[in-house]
Design a protein around this motif. Structure first.
Motif, PDB file in Angstrom:
ATOM      1  N   PHE A   1       0.846  -1.199   0.000  1.00 43.40           N
ATOM      2  CA  PHE A   1       0.000   0.000   0.000  1.00 43.40           C
ATOM      3  C   PHE A   1       0.874   1.239   0.000  1.00 43.40           C
ATOM      4  O   PHE A   1       2.001   1.215   0.489  1.00 43.40           O
ATOM      5  CB  PHE A   1      -0.912   0.014   1.243  1.00 43.40           C
ATOM      6  CG  PHE A   1      -2.118   0.912   1.082  1.00 43.40           C
ATOM      7  CD1 PHE A   1      -3.211   0.505   0.325  1.00 43.40           C
ATOM      8  CD2 PHE A   1      -2.161   2.165   1.680  1.00 43.40           C
ATOM      9  CE1 PHE A   1      -4.318   1.332   0.156  1.00 43.40           C
ATOM     10  CE2 PHE A   1      -3.268   3.001   1.517  1.00 43.40           C
ATOM     11  CZ  PHE A   1      -4.350   2.575   0.761  1.00 43.40           C
ATOM     12  N   PHE A   2       0.341   2.309  -0.592  1.00 46.80           N
ATOM     13  CA  PHE A   2       1.052   3.594  -0.489  1.00 46.80           C
ATOM     14  C   PHE A   2       0.048   4.692  -0.212  1.00 46.80           C
ATOM     15  O   PHE A   2      -1.133   4.587  -0.561  1.00 46.80           O
ATOM     16  CB  PHE A   2       1.831   3.909  -1.781  1.00 46.80           C
ATOM     17  CG  PHE A   2       0.962   4.415  -2.906  1.00 46.80           C
ATOM     18  CD1 PHE A   2       0.249   3.526  -3.710  1.00 46.80           C
ATOM     19  CD2 PHE A   2       0.832   5.774  -3.155  1.00 46.80           C
ATOM     20  CE1 PHE A   2      -0.570   3.993  -4.733  1.00 46.80           C
ATOM     21  CE2 PHE A   2       0.012   6.248  -4.186  1.00 46.80           C
ATOM     22  CZ  PHE A   2      -0.688   5.351  -4.968  1.00 46.80           C
ATOM     23  N   GLU A   3       0.530   5.716   0.450  1.00 48.42           N
ATOM     24  CA  GLU A   3      -0.275   6.919   0.662  1.00 48.42           C
ATOM     25  C   GLU A   3       0.685   8.087   0.792  1.00 48.42           C
ATOM     26  O   GLU A   3       1.610   8.050   1.614  1.00 48.42           O
ATOM     27  CB  GLU A   3      -1.134   6.782   1.923  1.00 48.42           C
ATOM     28  CG  GLU A   3      -2.011   7.998   2.141  1.00 48.42           C
ATOM     29  CD  GLU A   3      -3.082   7.813   3.230  1.00 48.42           C
ATOM     30  OE1 GLU A   3      -3.081   6.770   3.915  1.00 48.42           O
ATOM     31  OE2 GLU A   3      -3.908   8.730   3.378  1.00 48.42           O
ATOM     32  N   PHE A   4       0.489   9.128  -0.018  1.00 47.39           N
ATOM     33  CA  PHE A   4       1.351  10.311   0.082  1.00 47.39           C
ATOM     34  C   PHE A   4       1.296  10.835   1.518  1.00 47.39           C
ATOM     35  O   PHE A   4       0.209  10.980   2.083  1.00 47.39           O
ATOM     36  CB  PHE A   4       0.859  11.427  -0.856  1.00 47.39           C
ATOM     37  CG  PHE A   4       1.191  11.248  -2.319  1.00 47.39           C
ATOM     38  CD1 PHE A   4       1.736  10.064  -2.809  1.00 47.39           C
ATOM     39  CD2 PHE A   4       0.956  12.287  -3.213  1.00 47.39           C
ATOM     40  CE1 PHE A   4       2.038   9.918  -4.166  1.00 47.39           C
ATOM     41  CE2 PHE A   4       1.254  12.154  -4.569  1.00 47.39           C
ATOM     42  CZ  PHE A   4       1.795  10.963  -5.039  1.00 47.39           C
TER      43      PHE A   4
ATOM     44  N   HIS B   1       2.162  16.186   1.003  1.00 42.98           N
ATOM     45  CA  HIS B   1       1.133  16.259  -0.036  1.00 42.98           C
ATOM     46  C   HIS B   1       0.565  17.676  -0.122  1.00 42.98           C
ATOM     47  O   HIS B   1       0.500  18.276  -1.197  1.00 42.98           O
ATOM     48  CB  HIS B   1       0.051  15.227   0.308  1.00 42.98           C
ATOM     49  CG  HIS B   1      -1.053  15.123  -0.696  1.00 42.98           C
ATOM     50  ND1 HIS B   1      -2.217  14.430  -0.441  1.00 42.98           N
ATOM     51  CD2 HIS B   1      -1.196  15.624  -1.939  1.00 42.98           C
ATOM     52  CE1 HIS B   1      -3.012  14.516  -1.497  1.00 42.98           C
ATOM     53  NE2 HIS B   1      -2.423  15.221  -2.413  1.00 42.98           N
TER      54      HIS B   1
ATOM     55  N   LEU C   1       1.120  10.456 -11.856  1.00 47.66           N
ATOM     56  CA  LEU C   1       1.119   9.970 -10.474  1.00 47.66           C
ATOM     57  C   LEU C   1       1.652   8.552 -10.549  1.00 47.66           C
ATOM     58  O   LEU C   1       1.091   7.723 -11.262  1.00 47.66           O
ATOM     59  CB  LEU C   1      -0.303   9.982  -9.895  1.00 47.66           C
ATOM     60  CG  LEU C   1      -0.897  11.376  -9.642  1.00 47.66           C
ATOM     61  CD1 LEU C   1      -2.390  11.268  -9.334  1.00 47.66           C
ATOM     62  CD2 LEU C   1      -0.175  12.073  -8.501  1.00 47.66           C
TER      63      LEU C   1
ATOM     64  N   LEU D   1      -9.433   4.657  -5.347  1.00 45.85           N
ATOM     65  CA  LEU D   1      -8.921   5.896  -4.747  1.00 45.85           C
ATOM     66  C   LEU D   1      -8.394   6.896  -5.777  1.00 45.85           C
ATOM     67  O   LEU D   1      -7.899   7.956  -5.404  1.00 45.85           O
ATOM     68  CB  LEU D   1      -7.831   5.562  -3.721  1.00 45.85           C
ATOM     69  CG  LEU D   1      -8.329   4.747  -2.517  1.00 45.85           C
ATOM     70  CD1 LEU D   1      -7.169   4.302  -1.634  1.00 45.85           C
ATOM     71  CD2 LEU D   1      -9.336   5.546  -1.702  1.00 45.85           C
TER      72      LEU D   1
ATOM     73  N   THR E   1      -8.212   9.932  -8.038  1.00 46.13           N
ATOM     74  CA  THR E   1      -8.993  11.173  -8.003  1.00 46.13           C
ATOM     75  C   THR E   1      -8.494  12.227  -8.995  1.00 46.13           C
ATOM     76  O   THR E   1      -8.895  13.378  -8.906  1.00 46.13           O
ATOM     77  CB  THR E   1      -8.951  11.807  -6.598  1.00 46.13           C
ATOM     78  OG1 THR E   1      -7.591  12.040  -6.244  1.00 46.13           O
ATOM     79  CG2 THR E   1      -9.613  10.927  -5.560  1.00 46.13           C
TER      80      THR E   1
ATOM     81  N   PRO F   1      -8.140  14.987  -1.359  1.00 43.58           N
ATOM     82  CA  PRO F   1      -8.228  13.527  -1.284  1.00 43.58           C
ATOM     83  C   PRO F   1      -6.830  12.925  -1.237  1.00 43.58           C
ATOM     84  O   PRO F   1      -5.920  13.408  -1.909  1.00 43.58           O
ATOM     85  CB  PRO F   1      -8.919  13.128  -2.590  1.00 43.58           C
ATOM     86  CG  PRO F   1      -9.391  14.381  -3.227  1.00 43.58           C
ATOM     87  CD  PRO F   1      -8.587  15.509  -2.657  1.00 43.58           C
ATOM     88  N   SER F   2      -6.640  11.888  -0.443  1.00 39.48           N
ATOM     89  CA  SER F   2      -5.353  11.200  -0.389  1.00 39.48           C
ATOM     90  C   SER F   2      -4.974  10.705  -1.772  1.00 39.48           C
ATOM     91  O   SER F   2      -5.851  10.299  -2.544  1.00 39.48           O
ATOM     92  CB  SER F   2      -5.436   9.962   0.503  1.00 39.48           C
ATOM     93  OG  SER F   2      -5.754  10.321   1.801  1.00 39.48           O
ATOM     94  N   VAL F   3      -3.672  10.727  -2.054  1.00 37.09           N
ATOM     95  CA  VAL F   3      -3.200   9.971  -3.215  1.00 37.09           C
ATOM     96  C   VAL F   3      -2.686   8.668  -2.624  1.00 37.09           C
ATOM     97  O   VAL F   3      -1.703   8.648  -1.884  1.00 37.09           O
ATOM     98  CB  VAL F   3      -2.100  10.724  -3.978  1.00 37.09           C
ATOM     99  CG1 VAL F   3      -1.582   9.860  -5.121  1.00 37.09           C
ATOM    100  CG2 VAL F   3      -2.647  12.046  -4.515  1.00 37.09           C
ATOM    101  N   ALA F   4      -3.403   7.600  -2.895  1.00 32.62           N
ATOM    102  CA  ALA F   4      -3.135   6.336  -2.226  1.00 32.62           C
ATOM    103  C   ALA F   4      -3.593   5.181  -3.096  1.00 32.62           C
ATOM    104  O   ALA F   4      -4.318   5.369  -4.079  1.00 32.62           O
ATOM    105  CB  ALA F   4      -3.850   6.303  -0.878  1.00 32.62           C
TER     106      ALA F   4
END
Ligand SMILES: [Zn+2]
Lengths: 156, 90
Positions: A52-55, A60, A77, A95, A97, B85-88
């Protein structure tokens, strides 16, 4: 189609290898509407996970504000898949966006090849696109990979 | 004077493509209610059951409301709110 400078591809792959087995992640900014990736910004994976990744939220926010000031947007991205094929996972799709962005996935397990792949993800629909790696851009603008960009990201 | 709200790409179809909109209110929840009045559909993209979605971040100026009073966080004229919104993914 994603047209991208080879130096940016090299930078993504170098970062992904360095972070392996943790998933790497980042953004390449470009002028709004230009569809041309220019400014390479490695991001911290706050999840620090192999799956998993999340900035990192603070980084961010800073990076998005800077892009806003510069009239830039995220053109690419990217993140790595450390032990699966370079195709968007269910969570990647749920996720996503940024419908204008090219979602690039870098495989870091050789079992899944060594080619980056690029996708559009719009309203839950994934469309793979061709990646054209070029030696130079036709425009005056050239990619910016700040010296020590990777080290700077680690330090935030 | 009102509060500026920075709208992320994914919500701009609801705000006629505006990156920034103005709202008034004394806490974040009131701002979201007011946005919903002006731009129907925003609220459900941001929250459900009085909770902000896990992968939506809301900042008042530089502060993540998760670490302040959440949706009860106070705002005043001149503040800016950023919805990000998260970038995930996996
Ligand atoms: Zn993924």
């Amino acid at each position: 189609m994603l047209t991208i400078h080879f130096k940016l591809v090299e930078a993504m792959i170098a970062q992904a290898k360095q972070d392996h087995p943790i998933e790497t992640c980042g953004v390449i900014a470009g002028v709004e509407g230009s569809n041309l990736p220019l400014r390479f910004i490695p991001m911290i994976n706050a999840a620090a996970s192999e799956t998993f990744f999340e900035f990192a939220p603070k980084q961010h926010l800073q990076v998005w504000r800077k892009m806003d000031e510069n009239d830039e947007e995220p053109v690419v991205l990217y993140h790595s898949h450390t032990d699966s094929q370079a195709y968007p996972s269910r969570s990647d799709i749920e996720l996503a966006t940024e419908p204008q962005a090219h979602y690039v996935i870098i495989p870091t397990n050789p079992k899944y090849g060594d080619e980056i792949r690029s996708f559009r993800i719009v309203n839950g629909t994934v469309t793979e696109e061709r990646v054209q790696v070029v030696n130079e851009y036709k425009s005056l603008e050239q990619p910016i990979i700040e010296n020590g960009a990777l080290a700077a990201a680690e330090a935030v | 004077m009102s509060i500026t709200v920075n709208i992320p790409t994914i919500l701009r179809p609801l705000t006629q493509d505006q990156k920034r909109v103005e709202a008034t209110g004394s806490k974040v929840s009131e701002i979201i209610e007011q946005l919903e009045q002006q731009y129907a559909g925003i609220k459900e993209k941001v929250m459900a059951d009085d909770q902000v979605h896990r992968f939506i971040n809301i900042y008042v100026n530089d502060d993540d409301i998760r670490f302040t009073e959440g949706l009860e966080t106070a705002v005043k004229a001149g503040d800016s709110i950023t919805i990000l919104p998260s970038v995930a993914g996996g």
